[in-house]
Write a protein that holds these residues in place. Sequence first.
Motif, PDB file in Angstrom:
ATOM      1  N   ASP A 193      47.747  28.483  38.638  1.00  0.00           N
ATOM      2  CA  ASP A 193      46.683  28.922  39.550  1.00  0.00           C
ATOM      3  C   ASP A 193      46.069  30.224  39.048  1.00  0.00           C
ATOM      4  OD1 ASP A 193      46.827  26.823  41.325  1.00  0.00           O
ATOM      5  OD2 ASP A 193      48.269  27.801  42.654  1.00  0.00           O
ATOM      6  N   GLN A 194      46.931  31.160  38.676  1.00  0.00           N
ATOM      7  CA  GLN A 194      46.452  32.465  38.240  1.00  0.00           C
ATOM      8  C   GLN A 194      45.683  32.360  36.918  1.00  0.00           C
ATOM      9  OE1 GLN A 194      48.685  36.346  39.296  1.00  0.00           O
ATOM     10  NE2 GLN A 194      49.285  35.913  37.197  1.00  0.00           N
ATOM     11  N   GLU A 195      46.197  31.567  36.009  1.00  0.00           N
ATOM     12  CA  GLU A 195      45.530  31.381  34.710  1.00  0.00           C
ATOM     13  C   GLU A 195      44.184  30.667  34.868  1.00  0.00           C
ATOM     14  OE1 GLU A 195      48.423  29.211  32.546  1.00  0.00           O
ATOM     15  OE2 GLU A 195      49.764  30.935  32.256  1.00  0.00           O
ATOM     16  N   THR A 196      44.138  29.714  35.799  1.00  0.00           N
ATOM     17  CA  THR A 196      42.896  28.975  36.050  1.00  0.00           C
ATOM     18  C   THR A 196      41.805  29.906  36.572  1.00  0.00           C
ATOM     19  OG1 THR A 196      44.121  26.951  36.537  1.00  0.00           O
ATOM     20  CG2 THR A 196      41.845  27.058  37.330  1.00  0.00           C
ATOM     21  N   CYS A 197      42.218  30.857  37.406  1.00  0.00           N
ATOM     22  CA  CYS A 197      41.271  31.844  37.928  1.00  0.00           C
ATOM     23  C   CYS A 197      40.653  32.641  36.780  1.00  0.00           C
ATOM     24  CB  CYS A 197      41.989  32.792  38.893  1.00  0.00           C
ATOM     25  SG  CYS A 197      41.065  34.301  39.283  1.00  0.00           S
ATOM     26  N   VAL A 198      41.492  33.132  35.890  1.00  0.00           N
ATOM     27  CA  VAL A 198      41.002  33.933  34.761  1.00  0.00           C
ATOM     28  C   VAL A 198      40.112  33.090  33.843  1.00  0.00           C
ATOM     29  CG1 VAL A 198      41.681  35.227  32.704  1.00  0.00           C
ATOM     30  CG2 VAL A 198      42.986  35.492  34.830  1.00  0.00           C
ATOM     31  N   ASP A 199      40.525  31.863  33.575  1.00  0.00           N
ATOM     32  CA  ASP A 199      39.731  30.972  32.712  1.00  0.00           C
ATOM     33  C   ASP A 199      38.350  30.720  33.318  1.00  0.00           C
ATOM     34  OD1 ASP A 199      41.821  30.786  30.955  1.00  0.00           O
ATOM     35  OD2 ASP A 199      42.557  28.854  31.701  1.00  0.00           O
ATOM     36  N   GLY A 200      38.305  30.517  34.643  1.00  0.00           N
ATOM     37  CA  GLY A 200      37.033  30.265  35.326  1.00  0.00           C
ATOM     38  C   GLY A 200      36.097  31.446  35.221  1.00  0.00           C
ATOM     39  N   LEU A 201      36.636  32.655  35.366  1.00  0.00           N
ATOM     40  CA  LEU A 201      35.807  33.860  35.260  1.00  0.00           C
ATOM     41  C   LEU A 201      35.269  34.031  33.843  1.00  0.00           C
ATOM     42  CD1 LEU A 201      37.960  36.356  37.370  1.00  0.00           C
ATOM     43  CD2 LEU A 201      35.738  35.399  38.004  1.00  0.00           C
ATOM     44  N   GLU A 202      36.093  33.700  32.852  1.00  0.00           N
ATOM     45  CA  GLU A 202      35.649  33.812  31.464  1.00  0.00           C
ATOM     46  C   GLU A 202      34.530  32.811  31.161  1.00  0.00           C
ATOM     47  OE1 GLU A 202      39.284  33.314  29.243  1.00  0.00           O
ATOM     48  OE2 GLU A 202      39.515  35.489  28.988  1.00  0.00           O
ATOM     49  N   GLU A 203      34.667  31.604  31.700  1.00  0.00           N
ATOM     50  CA  GLU A 203      33.642  30.576  31.473  1.00  0.00           C
ATOM     51  C   GLU A 203      32.307  30.984  32.089  1.00  0.00           C
ATOM     52  OE1 GLU A 203      35.136  26.921  32.980  1.00  0.00           O
ATOM     53  OE2 GLU A 203      36.702  26.713  31.441  1.00  0.00           O
ATOM     54  N   MET A 204      32.397  31.693  33.203  1.00  0.00           N
ATOM     55  CA  MET A 204      31.180  32.138  33.884  1.00  0.00           C
ATOM     56  C   MET A 204      30.616  33.403  33.250  1.00  0.00           C
ATOM     57  SD  MET A 204      30.337  30.108  36.314  1.00  0.00           S
ATOM     58  CE  MET A 204      31.008  28.794  37.339  1.00  0.00           C
ATOM     59  N   GLY A 205      31.350  33.978  32.338  1.00  0.00           N
ATOM     60  CA  GLY A 205      30.891  35.226  31.734  1.00  0.00           C
ATOM     61  C   GLY A 205      30.889  36.348  32.745  1.00  0.00           C
ATOM     62  N   SER A 206      31.793  36.309  33.693  1.00  0.00           N
ATOM     63  CA  SER A 206      31.830  37.300  34.771  1.00  0.00           C
ATOM     64  C   SER A 206      32.261  38.667  34.253  1.00  0.00           C
ATOM     65  CB  SER A 206      32.800  36.843  35.870  1.00  0.00           C
ATOM     66  OG  SER A 206      32.981  37.863  36.831  1.00  0.00           O
ATOM     67  N   THR A 207      31.623  39.669  34.803  1.00  0.00           N
ATOM     68  CA  THR A 207      31.990  41.046  34.452  1.00  0.00           C
ATOM     69  C   THR A 207      33.309  41.460  35.112  1.00  0.00           C
ATOM     70  OG1 THR A 207      30.658  41.859  36.313  1.00  0.00           O
ATOM     71  CG2 THR A 207      29.596  41.779  34.137  1.00  0.00           C
ATOM     72  N   ALA A 208      33.780  40.646  36.044  1.00  0.00           N
ATOM     73  CA  ALA A 208      35.008  40.987  36.765  1.00  0.00           C
ATOM     74  C   ALA A 208      36.258  40.505  36.034  1.00  0.00           C
ATOM     75  CB  ALA A 208      34.962  40.370  38.169  1.00  0.00           C
ATOM     76  N   VAL A 209      36.063  39.740  34.959  1.00  0.00           N
ATOM     77  CA  VAL A 209      37.212  39.113  34.303  1.00  0.00           C
ATOM     78  C   VAL A 209      38.204  40.135  33.748  1.00  0.00           C
ATOM     79  CG1 VAL A 209      36.063  38.900  32.053  1.00  0.00           C
ATOM     80  CG2 VAL A 209      37.915  37.337  32.666  1.00  0.00           C
ATOM     81  N   ASP A 210      37.704  41.212  33.176  1.00  0.00           N
ATOM     82  CA  ASP A 210      38.608  42.209  32.600  1.00  0.00           C
ATOM     83  C   ASP A 210      39.471  42.875  33.673  1.00  0.00           C
ATOM     84  OD1 ASP A 210      37.697  41.731  30.030  1.00  0.00           O
ATOM     85  OD2 ASP A 210      36.163  43.301  30.113  1.00  0.00           O
ATOM     86  N   GLU A 211      38.866  43.180  34.787  1.00  0.00           N
ATOM     87  CA  GLU A 211      39.618  43.809  35.878  1.00  0.00           C
ATOM     88  C   GLU A 211      40.670  42.854  36.439  1.00  0.00           C
ATOM     89  OE1 GLU A 211      38.937  46.058  40.189  1.00  0.00           O
ATOM     90  OE2 GLU A 211      37.216  45.379  39.006  1.00  0.00           O
ATOM     91  N   VAL A 212      40.300  41.581  36.583  1.00  0.00           N
ATOM     92  CA  VAL A 212      41.248  40.591  37.102  1.00  0.00           C
ATOM     93  C   VAL A 212      42.406  40.411  36.127  1.00  0.00           C
ATOM     94  CG1 VAL A 212      41.575  38.175  37.713  1.00  0.00           C
ATOM     95  CG2 VAL A 212      39.513  39.377  38.471  1.00  0.00           C
TER      96      VAL A 212
END
Length: 245
Positions: A193-212
């Motif tokens: 679950d936790q890894e999927t969250c990070v992967d999803g943010l990376e795919e979206m190019g989210s600026t929040a990914v590094d903080e997460v």
Amino acid sequence: MEESVNFVKGYGKIDPSDDVTTAVHRQSPLPNRRRKTLTIAVTVTLLLFAIIIAVTIAATTVHHRRTKPSQSPSLKSSESIKTVCAVTQHPDTCFTDVVSVNSGNYAVNPVAIFNLTLQLAVTELTNVSSLPKTLISKSNDLRTGSALRDCANLFDDAVSQLSRSVESMRGESVLTVEKVGDLKTWISAAMTDQETCVDGLEEMGSTAVDEVKMKVQRSSVCMSNSLAILSHMDEILEKFGMHLH
């Protein structure tokens, strides 16, 4: 008459040579007897001396065993934790974390130590579970917002999986093969679950990914430690003279 007297005298007379020979025969056994007596006395003395030494050594050994200081509970606990944490990818972190929550140094067997790692994982995951919702309120990017909402749901499920694991171990002092299988499934699901969250943010190019990524690192390590201990539980228990039921 004279012959009679001489006969009588001769009958009662003791020949000097006969007296010496008889005396020698009578006295000759005495030195042998003395030697035998002396030999027996020396033998008995040596035996008594040997017995005294043996008793003294035995008493000293027993006293040493009785007075030998035993390991303190904290030392036994620390050694046990090191043995269990050695199978993880982060043995030093595992050891430090478990020791920090091992109040009373009661955790001296693998099951108790595993329970502590599981509690640590739940605590760390719960601490970051509200992070996606906090970031949503700060984000104006729709795509990032969508990914963070997915993260919020994933984190809720992860906490639920770990809480289920903790509940299943409540009051348990032994592990069964079936229980280990269930725990591995639940902990693996929480990690996914936790890894999927990070992967999803990376795919979206989210600026929040590094903080997460930074915030979930601790919970990821704790869950990884718990899962590694479960995966090696057979060999760990064997080192403690225990086994799965």
